[in-house]
Design a protein around this motif. Structure first.
Motif, PDB file in Angstrom:
ATOM      1  N   ASN A   5     -42.835  36.131   8.482  1.00 14.93           N
ATOM      2  CA  ASN A   5     -43.526  34.917   8.947  1.00 14.93           C
ATOM      3  C   ASN A   5     -44.214  35.174  10.279  1.00 14.93           C
ATOM      4  N   ILE A   6     -45.503  34.910  10.305  1.00 11.80           N
ATOM      5  CA  ILE A   6     -46.257  35.118  11.545  1.00 11.80           C
ATOM      6  C   ILE A   6     -46.964  33.820  11.923  1.00 11.80           C
ATOM      7  N   ASP A 178     -38.859  30.218  14.100  1.00 12.62           N
ATOM      8  CA  ASP A 178     -39.300  30.271  12.716  1.00 12.62           C
ATOM      9  C   ASP A 178     -40.118  31.509  12.368  1.00 12.62           C
ATOM     10  N   TYR A 179     -40.442  32.330  13.358  1.00 15.85           N
ATOM     11  CA  TYR A 179     -41.387  33.414  13.089  1.00 15.85           C
ATOM     12  C   TYR A 179     -40.902  34.774  13.582  1.00 15.85           C
ATOM     13  N   ASN A 180     -41.313  35.820  12.870  1.00 15.09           N
ATOM     14  CA  ASN A 180     -41.018  37.182  13.304  1.00 15.09           C
ATOM     15  C   ASN A 180     -41.875  37.569  14.505  1.00 15.09           C
ATOM     16  N   VAL A 181     -43.105  37.077  14.489  1.00 16.98           N
ATOM     17  CA  VAL A 181     -44.001  37.320  15.635  1.00 16.98           C
ATOM     18  C   VAL A 181     -44.846  36.065  15.862  1.00 16.98           C
ATOM     19  N   VAL A 182     -45.087  35.764  17.124  1.00 13.03           N
ATOM     20  CA  VAL A 182     -46.008  34.680  17.473  1.00 13.03           C
ATOM     21  C   VAL A 182     -47.178  35.297  18.226  1.00 13.03           C
ATOM     22  N   VAL A 300     -37.643  36.946  21.053  1.00 10.44           N
ATOM     23  CA  VAL A 300     -38.851  36.470  20.379  1.00 10.44           C
ATOM     24  C   VAL A 300     -40.004  37.438  20.630  1.00 10.44           C
ATOM     25  N   ASN A 301     -40.644  37.850  19.538  1.00 10.91           N
ATOM     26  CA  ASN A 301     -41.772  38.779  19.659  1.00 10.91           C
ATOM     27  C   ASN A 301     -43.075  38.012  19.834  1.00 10.91           C
ATOM     28  N   GLY A 325     -52.804  45.488  15.669  1.00  6.91           N
ATOM     29  CA  GLY A 325     -52.113  46.769  15.875  1.00  6.91           C
ATOM     30  C   GLY A 325     -50.821  46.576  16.661  1.00  6.91           C
ATOM     31  N   LEU A 326     -50.854  45.705  17.650  1.00 11.58           N
ATOM     32  CA  LEU A 326     -49.650  45.443  18.452  1.00 11.58           C
ATOM     33  C   LEU A 326     -48.590  44.714  17.620  1.00 11.58           C
ATOM     34  N   VAL A 327     -49.040  43.824  16.749  1.00 10.48           N
ATOM     35  CA  VAL A 327     -48.103  43.124  15.858  1.00 10.48           C
ATOM     36  C   VAL A 327     -47.381  44.163  14.995  1.00 10.48           C
ATOM     37  N   LYS A 328     -48.134  45.110  14.476  1.00 12.74           N
ATOM     38  CA  LYS A 328     -47.560  46.183  13.654  1.00 12.74           C
ATOM     39  C   LYS A 328     -46.505  46.971  14.422  1.00 12.74           C
ATOM     40  N   GLU A 329     -46.848  47.332  15.650  1.00  9.13           N
ATOM     41  CA  GLU A 329     -45.905  48.093  16.487  1.00  9.13           C
ATOM     42  C   GLU A 329     -44.620  47.302  16.697  1.00  9.13           C
ATOM     43  N   MET A 330     -44.751  46.017  16.945  1.00 11.24           N
ATOM     44  CA  MET A 330     -43.569  45.195  17.204  1.00 11.24           C
ATOM     45  C   MET A 330     -42.681  45.114  15.980  1.00 11.24           C
ATOM     46  N   LEU A 331     -43.319  45.004  14.818  1.00  9.14           N
ATOM     47  CA  LEU A 331     -42.538  44.848  13.601  1.00  9.14           C
ATOM     48  C   LEU A 331     -41.873  46.152  13.207  1.00  9.14           C
TER      49      LEU A 331
END
Ligand code: FAD
Ligand code: NAG
Ligand code: NAG
Length: 337
Positions: A5-6, A178-182, A300-301, A325-331
């Motif tokens: 969830n993003i 509620d989210y993996n990344v905001v 929280v990411n 790209g940063l979202v990818k790195e965080m996940l």
């Protein structure tokens, strides 16, 4: 694996472009755009949308910034060349930047190597507009009119399974769990959401007019500019630092009209569509960064993507791709997957 969830906070040109790019990278993710203002009510709707980064526009380094600019140009230009160009509100445009005093301000290091047509003006061209012009640059670039682009990209986002929530987010903890990344694309809203004192508004007022005979853009002295879009021409402008006034100022309007009509007299008599004001979300450097917040022991990411100032349409694609790209790195790094 659990569902991914993003959340993307913000539905201006930055939020929507980021959301569409996230969908391409994470095909099975649930992506929500959360915002309190949409379309015509955003700062993005005030912009003329010309692709022209200011020379002071700056990301974390020169190379990264030039890459944002390059990626953005090719992104917009690909849309322009496609059959979707007119639906997306992206078109080609050529014009002039003049100065009566300073050689330096007609030179743009981001554009001179990038745009296929970019050159000094000839002596004859300096006489095209009224005024005592000494220096000038002519270039061909793209323009993105947000009254087309925002609905077009929103439709694409919804068709690919995206969701939109209308809501004001007062505290980060409202959405965090509620989210993996905001992804934080709240523009100037980020100032209120937090205490980012580096983020300041630069107020801009413009007049949108109907003048289909204007096919060329012109920039002159004192923030005077004439920028044709698809079906309107934007006349500007003002650059008022740290002004939060979102109401139309009568005297700014009169000054813009007079300056533009003096510069390009055929604008006299053009029908006024609207006077508009926007607060450019200015920050040096523009903030495209990841951050792990600790909210009462909950990790929280966040990926921030805000502070594009007067160049958010120009650089939306490049900064959004970088943010994805940063979202990818965080996940990949860890997290609640
Ligand atoms: C007069 C003028 C002319 C311009 N001309 C150009 C141009 O020619 N070329 C160019 O590249 N740029 C131009 N710009 C700059 C451009 O408009 C901005 O850089 C761009 O719109 C910023 O986009 P954004 O998505 O960050 O912000 P916005 O469009 O302001 O969107 C912010 C979003 O975040 C949401 N939001 C904020 N806070 C919250 C919250 N607490 N809860 C929920 N949602 C929230 C809002 O509802 C909105 O949806 C111009 C700007 C002005 C004012
Ligand atoms: C940007 O594009 C120009 C023109 O193609 C190229 O010369 C330059 O190396 C590129 N820069 C970056 C950082 O991608
Ligand atoms: C947006 O960014 C600011 C600046 O770091 C941060 O403090 C704030 O919590 C963020 N807001 C949201 C809702 O992501």
């Amino acid at each position: 694996m659990q569902d991914l969830n993003i959340a993307v906070l913000g539905a201006g040109v930055i939020g929507i472009t980021t959301a569409v790019e996230l969908q391409k990278q994470f095909r099975n993710a649930k992506i929500n755009v959360i915002a309190d203002k949409f379309g015509e009510d955003t700062t993005s709707a005030v912009a003329a949308g010309i692709f022209r980064p200011g020379t002071g526009f700056m990301g974390p380094s020169k190379d990264i910034t030039q890459k944002w600019v390059n990626d953005s140009y090719y992104y917009w230009d690909d849309i322009r060349r496609s059959v979707e160009g007119p639906n997306a509100g992206v078109a080609e445009i050529s014009g002039y930047l003049f100065s009566s005093e300073f050689k330096e301000i007609v030179k743009n290091h981001y554009l001179e190597k990038l745009l296929p047509i970019y050159r000094r003006t000839t002596e004859e061209e300096l006489k095209l507009c009224k005024g005592d012009w000494k220096y000038g640059t002519f270039f061909t670039t793209v323009v993105t009119q947000n009254s087309y682009y925002l609905p077009w990209s929103t439709k694409k986002f919804l068709a690919a399974g995206g969701n939109i929530l209308e809501k004001k987010v007062n505290y980060f903890s409202d959405v965090a769990n509620d989210y993996n990344v905001v992804v934080n694309c709240t523009g100037l809203g980020a100032k209120a959401l937090c205490s980012d004192n580096q983020l300041v508004p630069i107020r801009g007022q413009v007049i949108k007019v109907k003048a289909p005979w204007i096919k060329t853009f012109f920039y002159g002295n004192y923030d005077t500019y004439i920028l044709p879009g698809l079906d309107s021409v934007t006349l500007g402008g003002t650059r008022q630092y740290e002004s939060y006034d979102k109401s139309v100022n009568k005297y700014d309007g009169l000054s813009i009209k007079e300056r533009c009509e003096e510069f390009v007299p055929s604008l006299r008599g053009a029908e006024v569509i609207a006077h508009k004001v926007g607060l450019r979300p200015h920050r040096t450097p523009v903030r495209v960064e990841k951050e792990v917040l600790n909210l009462n022991g909950n990790k929280v990411n966040i990926v921030h993507n805000y502070g594009h100032g007067g160049y958010g349409v120009t650089t939306a694609p490049g900064t959004s791709l970088y943010a994805v790209g940063l979202v990818k790195e965080m996940l990949m790094g860890n997290c609640k997957l």
